[in-house]
Design an enzyme around this catalytic site. Structure first.
Site, PDB file in Angstrom:
ATOM      1  N   ASP A   1       0.817  -1.228   0.000  1.00  0.00           N
ATOM      2  CA  ASP A   1       0.000   0.000   0.000  1.00  0.00           C
ATOM      3  C   ASP A   1       0.844   1.268   0.000  1.00  0.00           C
ATOM      4  O   ASP A   1       0.438   2.288   0.552  1.00  0.00           O
ATOM      5  CB  ASP A   1      -0.961   0.041   1.206  1.00  0.00           C
TER       6      ASP A   1
ATOM      7  N   HIS B   1      -4.326  -1.966  -6.180  1.00  0.00           N
ATOM      8  CA  HIS B   1      -3.704  -0.699  -6.518  1.00  0.00           C
ATOM      9  C   HIS B   1      -4.830   0.284  -6.757  1.00  0.00           C
ATOM     10  O   HIS B   1      -5.801  -0.042  -7.431  1.00  0.00           O
ATOM     11  CB  HIS B   1      -2.937  -0.795  -7.829  1.00  0.00           C
TER      12      HIS B   1
HETATM   13  P1  GDP Z   1      -0.456   0.277  -3.803  1.00  0.00           P
HETATM   14  O1  GDP Z   1      -1.035  -1.066  -3.566  1.00  0.00           O
HETATM   15  O2  GDP Z   1       0.983   0.337  -3.421  1.00  0.00           O
HETATM   16  O3  GDP Z   1      -0.725   0.802  -5.175  1.00  0.00           O
HETATM   17  O4  GDP Z   1      -1.154   1.262  -2.792  1.00  0.00           O
HETATM   18  P2  GDP Z   1      -2.698   1.597  -2.641  1.00  0.00           P
HETATM   19  O5  GDP Z   1      -3.248   2.016  -3.931  1.00  0.00           O
HETATM   20  O6  GDP Z   1      -3.424   0.543  -1.914  1.00  0.00           O
HETATM   21  O7  GDP Z   1      -2.611   2.783  -1.631  1.00  0.00           O
HETATM   22  C1  GDP Z   1      -2.173   3.980  -1.993  1.00  0.00           C
HETATM   23  C2  GDP Z   1      -3.293   4.979  -1.728  1.00  0.00           C
HETATM   24  O8  GDP Z   1      -2.718   6.221  -1.557  1.00  0.00           O
HETATM   25  C3  GDP Z   1      -4.261   5.126  -2.880  1.00  0.00           C
HETATM   26  O9  GDP Z   1      -5.525   5.473  -2.408  1.00  0.00           O
HETATM   27  C4  GDP Z   1      -3.658   6.269  -3.686  1.00  0.00           C
HETATM   28  O10 GDP Z   1      -4.582   6.983  -4.475  1.00  0.00           O
HETATM   29  C5  GDP Z   1      -3.131   7.122  -2.577  1.00  0.00           C
HETATM   30  N1  GDP Z   1      -1.947   7.912  -2.871  1.00  0.00           N
HETATM   31  C6  GDP Z   1      -0.870   7.550  -3.627  1.00  0.00           C
HETATM   32  N2  GDP Z   1       0.050   8.531  -3.587  1.00  0.00           N
HETATM   33  C7  GDP Z   1      -0.435   9.515  -2.796  1.00  0.00           C
HETATM   34  C8  GDP Z   1       0.069  10.772  -2.338  1.00  0.00           C
HETATM   35  O11 GDP Z   1       1.178  11.204  -2.644  1.00  0.00           O
HETATM   36  N3  GDP Z   1      -0.734  11.482  -1.484  1.00  0.00           N
HETATM   37  C9  GDP Z   1      -1.966  11.049  -1.095  1.00  0.00           C
HETATM   38  N4  GDP Z   1      -2.679  11.806  -0.259  1.00  0.00           N
HETATM   39  N5  GDP Z   1      -2.471   9.868  -1.519  1.00  0.00           N
HETATM   40  C10 GDP Z   1      -1.714   9.113  -2.339  1.00  0.00           C
END
Ligand code: GDP
Length: 424
Positions: free
Chosen positions: A13, A41
């Site tokens: 995440d 994701h």
């Molecule tokens: P992944 O599995 O590594 O892709 O992670 P996830 O998608 O589960 O979690 C990342 C969450 O953080 C998602 O809701 C993204 O939209 C959000 N996100 C990613 N980068 C940023 C950021 O720089 N700032 C904020 N506030 N949210 C972010």
């Protein structure tokens, strides 16, 4: 960079999806090489907000070929659902744009049942499974009782394999858990509902990737989860059942001879962790609630509230080593803006001694974090697009992370949108 892996350095995440969505434009092919529909994701772009569990995040770029490699386990019903959701948003997932390995293993409804039944049997000793059938299906794979996607193309082979597997699985479901067995017909119905739709996508992805590399095409490998969840070297047994490491990317894609040129390690500006297992920096109460709210820390696949805490230098350095990271993407910097001072964990107190190397899993029981503080920046940074325009304290935080991780921080993100990203 003709081959690149985007991987999680922490517990998952970290924001890998948005990094793949951004970087996919530079690559011809995007490959998912491990895991199943147990994690997600989140990608936000001009089409909307999408939680992808199985589809590679390159699926939004029309010119990109997306691959689900042999290391992935595929719940056919779930994948058909994701394809249908994208269709509703006007994105067509055609067999030209999605290739599924003939060697990927199928997740059946009985795997999900088995997952739930085992977690229920374990009661308080449960692993915190997402109940998507992942541990049962990977164990079946290694017991050579998996059904491969390619079997769908050979009805005689499928019938023979499936009958043998089902007989064995039913013995376990009814004998061990007292659950209702599956009939061969009910599984064939399920396959004709979902497997038939996916047949046109099945191919030898190993050959596709080897040919692509020969002809100079570039490949992006996309991992799910993070280094600390690696089955071999993570916080076993609180790991996933697959390897989210960059080193596994060529093998799980079907092209073990391909070398990964660059490894972008995605690191979150603080810590979050889903499920059970040691998490030394964990916060509780109001402090945790505030960070969880600020960061929207609820699982993309399950909606479960994530455990949260400050940035963990000890665990992150270990994750960096496992991944062989060549550059860091630091995400969610904006989330820390509400803090007066930024806490970081620089060591673990284990049996009265301060450890800076990540300990063997059981040693972390009862370990205490050693916390130091960096100055906060106290203003909203989500609109900043130029690193030099960040407040001094925010720049210093990035530089501190770069120093302790001994790796350049090439990308800094300050919001979930595609453009909320600074490249250094
Ligand atoms: P992944 O599995 O590594 O892709 O992670 P996830 O998608 O589960 O979690 C990342 C969450 O953080 C998602 O809701 C993204 O939209 C959000 N996100 C990613 N980068 C940023 C950021 O720089 N700032 C904020 N506030 N949210 C972010």
């Amino acid at each position: 960079m003709s081959t690149c892996a985007i991987v999680g350095v922490n517990w998952g995440d970290e924001g890998k999806g948005r990094m793949v969505d951004y970087l996919a434009q530079q690559f011809d092919i995007v490959v998912r090489y491990q895991g199943g529909s147990n994690a997600g994701h989140t990608v936000i772009n001009e089409h909307g907000k999408f939680a992808l569990n199985l589809l590679p995040s390159g699926i939004f770029r029309p010119e990109v070929v997306n691959v689900l490699g042999n290391g992935v386990v595929i719940d056919l019903e779930h994948l058909c659902g994701e394809i249908a959701k994208l269709h509703e948003s006007g994105i067509e997932v055609t067999p030209e744009r999605l290739k599924i390995s003939d060697r990927a293993i199928i997740v059946f409804p009985f795997h999900k049942d088995q997952d739930g039944l085992e977690e229920a049997r374990l009661k308080d000793a449960k692993y915190g499974s997402t109940k998507r059938g992942i541990a049962p299906v990977y164990s079946d794979k290694y017991q050579k009782k998996g059904i491969q996607m390619g079997d769908l193309l050979f009805p005689d082979v499928l019938e023979k394999h499936l009958k043998l597997v089902l007989e064995w699985k039913n013995l376990m479901l009814s004998g061990m858990y007292g659950a209702k067995p599956y009939t061969y017909e009910s599984i064939m119905d399920w396959l004709s509902n979902y497997g038939e739709k996916l047949k046109p996508y099945i191919t030898d992805t190993g050959k596709l990737l080897a040919d692509a590399q020969k002809s100079g095409k570039s490949i992006l490998f996309e991992a799910q989860l993070g280094a600390l969840r690696d089955i071999e070297l993570g916080i076993y047994p609180f790991t996933s059942s697959s390897s989210p490491l960059a080193a596994y990317a060529p093998l799980g894609s079907g092209a073990p001879g391909v070398k990964v040129d660059e490894v972008v390690g995605v690191v979150k500006a603080y810590s979050s962790c889903v499920g059970e297992g040691p998490f030394v920096v964990e916060w509780f109460g109001d402090e945790a609630e505030k960070l969880r709210e600020a960061g929207g820390e609820y699982g993309a696949a399950t909606g479960r509230p994530r455990r949260v805490g400050p940035f963990d230098v000890v665990a992150t350095r270990y994750g960096m080593r496992l991944q062989g990271t060549t550059s860091v993407a630091l995400t969610k910097m904006d989330v820390l803006s509400y803090m007066d001072k930024i806490p970081v964990c620089t060591g673990y107190k284990v049996n009265g001694k301060t450890e800076t190397d990540f300990p063997f899993t059981p040693l972390m029981d009862g370990a205490e974090p050693v916390i130091e503080y960096m100055p906060g920046w106290g203003v909203d940074i989500s609109g900043v697009r130029d690193f030099e325009k960040l407040p001094k304290a925010a720049r210093e935080y990035v530089e501190y992370i770069e120093r302790v991780l001994e790796c350049p921080v090439k990308y800094v993100s300050v919001g979930p949108d595609r453009e909320a990203l600074m490249i250094r």
